[in-house]
Structure formats: C-alpha cells, structure tokens
Scaffold this motif. Structure first.
Motif, PDB file in Angstrom:
ATOM      1  N   ALA A  82       2.609  -4.059  -0.662  1.00 23.30           N
ATOM      2  CA  ALA A  82       1.491  -4.608   0.124  1.00 23.30           C
ATOM      3  C   ALA A  82       1.273  -3.782   1.388  1.00 23.30           C
ATOM      4  CB  ALA A  82       1.770  -6.065   0.477  1.00 23.30           C
ATOM      5  N   LEU A  83       2.382  -3.389   2.027  1.00 25.16           N
ATOM      6  CA  LEU A  83       2.281  -2.539   3.218  1.00 25.16           C
ATOM      7  C   LEU A  83       1.715  -1.168   2.838  1.00 25.16           C
ATOM      8  CD1 LEU A  83       2.918  -2.022   6.257  1.00 25.16           C
ATOM      9  CD2 LEU A  83       5.201  -1.293   5.534  1.00 25.16           C
ATOM     10  N   ALA A  84       2.178  -0.635   1.702  1.00 24.48           N
ATOM     11  CA  ALA A  84       1.709   0.687   1.262  1.00 24.48           C
ATOM     12  C   ALA A  84       0.199   0.690   1.007  1.00 24.48           C
ATOM     13  CB  ALA A  84       2.471   1.104   0.003  1.00 24.48           C
ATOM     14  N   HIS A  85      -0.328  -0.418   0.486  1.00 23.58           N
ATOM     15  CA  HIS A  85      -1.771  -0.507   0.234  1.00 23.58           C
ATOM     16  C   HIS A  85      -2.584  -0.381   1.519  1.00 23.58           C
ATOM     17  CE1 HIS A  85      -2.290  -1.200  -4.039  1.00 23.58           C
ATOM     18  NE2 HIS A  85      -1.245  -2.024  -4.046  1.00 23.58           N
ATOM     19  N   GLU A  99       1.326  -4.082  -9.756  1.00 27.80           N
ATOM     20  CA  GLU A  99       0.687  -4.247  -8.443  1.00 27.80           C
ATOM     21  C   GLU A  99       0.431  -2.934  -7.712  1.00 27.80           C
ATOM     22  OE1 GLU A  99       2.372  -7.365  -6.063  1.00 27.80           O
ATOM     23  OE2 GLU A  99       2.693  -8.695  -7.779  1.00 27.80           O
ATOM     24  N   ALA A 100       0.710  -1.808  -8.373  1.00 26.05           N
ATOM     25  CA  ALA A 100       0.490  -0.513  -7.705  1.00 26.05           C
ATOM     26  C   ALA A 100      -0.991  -0.265  -7.456  1.00 26.05           C
ATOM     27  CB  ALA A 100       1.084   0.601  -8.556  1.00 26.05           C
ATOM     28  N   GLY A 101      -1.839  -0.725  -8.369  1.00 21.86           N
ATOM     29  CA  GLY A 101      -3.289  -0.519  -8.170  1.00 21.86           C
ATOM     30  C   GLY A 101      -3.628   0.950  -8.084  1.00 21.86           C
ATOM     31  N   ASP A 102      -4.275   1.347  -6.988  1.00 28.15           N
ATOM     32  CA  ASP A 102      -4.690   2.746  -6.835  1.00 28.15           C
ATOM     33  C   ASP A 102      -3.633   3.596  -6.136  1.00 28.15           C
ATOM     34  OD1 ASP A 102      -4.856   1.609  -4.360  1.00 28.15           O
ATOM     35  OD2 ASP A 102      -6.881   2.309  -3.911  1.00 28.15           O
TER      36      ASP A 102
END
Length: 517
Positions: A137-140, A218-221
C-alpha cells in the motif's frame, strides 16, 4: 542496459528488516558495491529503550561493516533511519515520513519477516502477510518507484516436490483467513492451525505462501520480483568468508555438534541440504532489482520469481554436512566442549529416540546432578530441551529433498556483464562445499561465540582430555562387565576366549600377509 552500480547511482532505496541477518548484509553490500547510491532509508522500530537511530549506529559498528568503514568512511551519512513498526496501522509512520518516502524512494527491498517456524498463526500472519500488504500500500503511493523486491522462501511451497519459479495459489483465500483470525480467540486458532497449514510443516512456510499470492494479487501496476532463498547460511566470500551473527537455522545445530552436546539427529544422509550462502542471496537480490528495474518497457507485467537454491545446481547432502562439521570442529575445537564432537544421523524415529535418551538426556541428567552436588545451578537439561525443540523444527527439512526450477536465476546471470558477474557473484557452481563448511564453522566460533583463534591450543588440550576420560570410562566399563557377568559364567568365559582367539588369529594372519608382501 547500464551495469549494476550505475543503475543504483542516484537512487533512493528503502529496506525493511535491515537489522536482521540478511538485511545487514544487503545494506553493507549495497553501500560498498554501489557507492553512487544516493540514500538508503531503513525502517526500524525502537527496541529496549533504543531509538531507531541508535540501533543503526550500533549495528554499523559491528565486524560486518569494517571493510566498508575502510573503503568509504562517510558511508553512514547515506543511511536514514525511519521510525516504524510493521505490525501497527500505516506502519506507524509519521505523516512527514510517509510523504518523504512517497516522494523519494525508487527501489524497495522488503526483507522483514518473522523467521520463527513455530510462531502462532495469528502472529505469523500479522508479520508475514499483513505487514507485506501494508508495504505494498505504501509502495503504491511512491511516485518514482521502479521495483519492489519481496523476500520470500524457497520452502513457501514445500508441500510440492517440484517447485517452479511461479506464484502458486494457496489452499485458502488470504482475505478470508485474515477476516476469520480477527474474531477467533488464540485457543481456537491454535486448534485449527494444523488443519489450515495442511501438509506444510509450520506457520512460517504457510504464511510465506499466502504473502506471495497476496503480492501477486495486490501488486497492480507495481513492478515486482520475488526472491526465494533456501536455508541461508554464513557468507561465502563477502565481505569476508564465514560471517554469521546468530544461532538461527543450522548455525545453532553446528555449534551444538561442535560442543559435543548434539550426538544424534533425525535426518537422511542422502537428503539434499539446500544451504545457500547469504552473500549469494544478496547478490542475486541486487541483480534482480537491477534487471526488473531497468526493464521499464515491460512493466507492469509478469512477476519474476527467483528460486535462489543450490540443490539442483551444486548438490550437497546432510551426510556430507555432518562429516565436514565434525571434522572441522575436531581440528579446530570450540572452547570448553562438553564432549568430543560426534553426531549420528538416522532417519528412523525409534533409533533416534533411543540415542536421544542414551546420548542426550542421560549425560545431561548426570551432569546436572554433579552441578547440584557442588552447589551450582543445573543447566544442561534446559540446554538439551532447547536443542530438541530446534531439531524438531529442522527435522522436516533434513529428511526431505525438493527439485527447484532455476531458469530465471540462470537467465538473470546471462544478462549480466562480466564485471557485474564478478562483483555480484551468485553462481553457486563455483562453490566448493568443503571450504565453505570450514569457513562457516569457524565463523560460528569467531563471530557468534566470540572465541579467539589464540585459544585453539587450550581447546585442543581440553578435547584430548575428554578423549582420555572417555577411554578410561570405557575400560572401566569393560572390566566391570567382565567381573560381574563374564567371570562368573563358564559359558560366557568360553565365548569370550573364543572371540579373543579368533581376533588373535585374524591379526596373526594379517601380519603374516603383510610380511610376505
């Protein structure tokens, strides 16, 4: 593609778990081999009254960082300690720190995890799954993030015999499990744990499998890669051979064997001991971040998984491990050994239990009795109990072998320049096991037990004394058996004389054969 040090030049890196065994080696290697790196943020919580900054200051004063101190005296200025607790909401980061990380970080190495195999399931999920979810979440929110590296384990899918470099779906939906654990009490969770983990041996491997799948979902992009090391051991070459700083995993078992406390262990001599040096794992990790981080055209894309193992490339078996550990500690004994090093490996449960009773518990009980008689605190039975717990944890891994696919590791190596291959070497085909095991055992002596090499003559003298005591005891035992059992029976005497005469004839024949030659 630029080479690895050039890729890291000017980059801001974030590391979790930097105070752990692998985290320390990662931090040291990154700063030493990539001097152009701009800053390294390390997420650390306060502990035992020490602030994160004080903990980092203490850490970089250890032996591991001496070479870096000599080559780059000002390296500490690049390390920025960030107060954080991965178990708390929003990682316990202040709004200011969240903003700084979101604006500046280019590369994330998520190394933090609980490595206790028998951790209660709730705690293991909290540390290995939920903490990883919060890091994602922080990485996003990071505006300039190029790569997120997640450190997993090769044993995350140990319920399979063949393990490919892919993310496998876990037996349960991690979201449902997290929701269920919220309302379950500890007693209920404990009762359900064996059924939940299924064929996996412990909560560590189970939650690591959940974390991998969660990262994929949850990695997404985000550009993500997963590193799966097997049993991480002492350093092979960097920053010097044999560095180790803990009793975890095989290190504690090696020390117990060297001290003569461990005499038997349930293991298969022919099972592959998939040890991998810590510097091999770290070199592969830094190279993986370089490769994925440089492939900007391919992201977001398939998550690359790297099985960082040795068994399929340069196999080494538990029987060989036992031989090299014992031979090293006989030549270079540990100080104040309890008995001479000697370990019997057996895959039979009943035989192992017999030797535990005879070689572990009985001597420990007698030694504690002796300590009580001289007015000292008994301690050996407690040590033996702790040792047995550690052995039970490792039994699954010392009794089984796996086949790991290493295609991505081979591909990664092929992408590197000759200079990078030399500086970030993770080619385990070059690993000479006999030399490595000797430096590993000596590393436990020097860096874990803090024993100086100048004490070797006294340790060897003590080992010879233990040998003489053993010979004396065996002689007394034979005489006792003779006096009590054999000398009183005519039949026993006849059998005894027959065996002795047979041995004498055999020796005479051997001697005559040697003379004729």
């Amino acid at each position: 593609m630029v080479n690895i040090p050039e890729y890291y030049a000017g980059k801001n890196v974030l590391i979790t778990g930097a105070t752990g065994f692998m985290g320390k080696v990662l931090l040291e290697k990154l700063l030493r081999s990539c001097p152009g790196v701009k800053a390294v943020y390390v997420m650390v919580r306060s502990k035992a009254g020490q602030s994160p900054q004080a903990r980092i200051a203490d850490m970089i004063n250890c032996k591991l960082f001496e070479r870096l101190q000599e080559e780059q005296p000002g390296f500490a200025e690049k390390i920025i300690a960030v107060n954080s607790d991965l178990t708390l909401p929003e990682l316990d980061l202040s709004k200011e720190d969240q903003s700084i990380l979101a604006e500046n970080v280019n590369i994330v190495f998520h190394c933090a995890a609980t490595i206790r195999f028998n951790e209660p399931l709730k705690d293991a999920v909290q540390l290995n799954v939920l903490a990883t979810q919060k890091m994602l979440a922080l990485a996003h929110r990071m505006k300039h993030l190029q790569i997120f590296i997640h450190i997993s384990t090769a044993y995350a899918n140990c319920d399979r015999e063949l393990i490919e470099e892919i993310v496998y779906p876990p037996p349960v939906d991690y979201r449902r499990l997290i929701d269920s654990l919220d309302w379950m009490d500890d007693e209920l969770v404990s009762a359900l744990t064996p059924k939940l983990i299924g064929e996996r041996p412990n909560t560590y491997t189970y939650t690591k499998a959940l974390a991998e799948y969660m990262v994929q979902q949850e990695a997404g992009d985000l550009n993500v890669a997963i590193i799966r090391p097997s049993i991480v051991g002492a350093s092979w070459k960097e920053p010097f051979p044999g560095w180790i700083d803990n009793f975890n995993g095989p290190s504690g078992i090696f020390i117990a064997a060297g001290k003569g406390i461990l005499r038997t262990m349930r293991a298969s001599n022919d099972a592959v001991a998939d040890l991998v040096p810590v510097d091999v794992v770290i070199n592969a990790t830094l190279a993986a971040a370089w490769y994925s981080g440089s492939q900007t055209l391919n992201r977001p894309g398939n998550i690359l998984v790297y099985n960082c193992t040795t068994g399929g490339i340069n196999p080494f078996h538990w029987g060989e491990v036992e031989y090299h550990v014992i031979s090293t500690f006989k030549r270079n004994p540990l100080e104040q050994a309890f008995r001479r090093p000697n370990v019997n490996l057996t895959s039979n449960h009943l035989i192992n239990q017999y030797w535990i009773a005879v070689s572990h518990k009985a001597p420990a009980f007698l030694y504690d009795l002796y300590l009580r008689l001289i007015g000292r605190e008994p301690r050996m039975m407690k040590t033996i109990t702790r040792l047995h717990k550690a052995m039970m944890v490792l039994e699954y891994f010392t009794s089984h072998s796996w086949v790991w696919n290493n295609d991505n590791v081979t591909m990664l190596m092929a992408q590197m320049s000759p200079e990078d291959k030399k500086m970030f070497n993770f080619d385990v085909r070059q690993l000479h096991w006999a030399e490595y095991m000797e430096s590993y055992c000596m590393g436990t002596k020097k860096y874990v037990l803090n024993e100086e090499l100048s004490g070797l003559p006294a340790a060897r003298k003590h080992l010879n004394k233990l040998r003489n005591i053993r010979y004396t005891f065996n002689t007394i035992l034979v005489v006792f058996i003779w006096r009590v059992f054999i000398a009183r029976s005519q039949m026993a005497r006849n059998i005894w004389y027959f065996v002795v005469s047979l041995c004498f004839k055999f020796l005479s024949y051997f001697r005559a054969s040697s003379t004729m030659r």
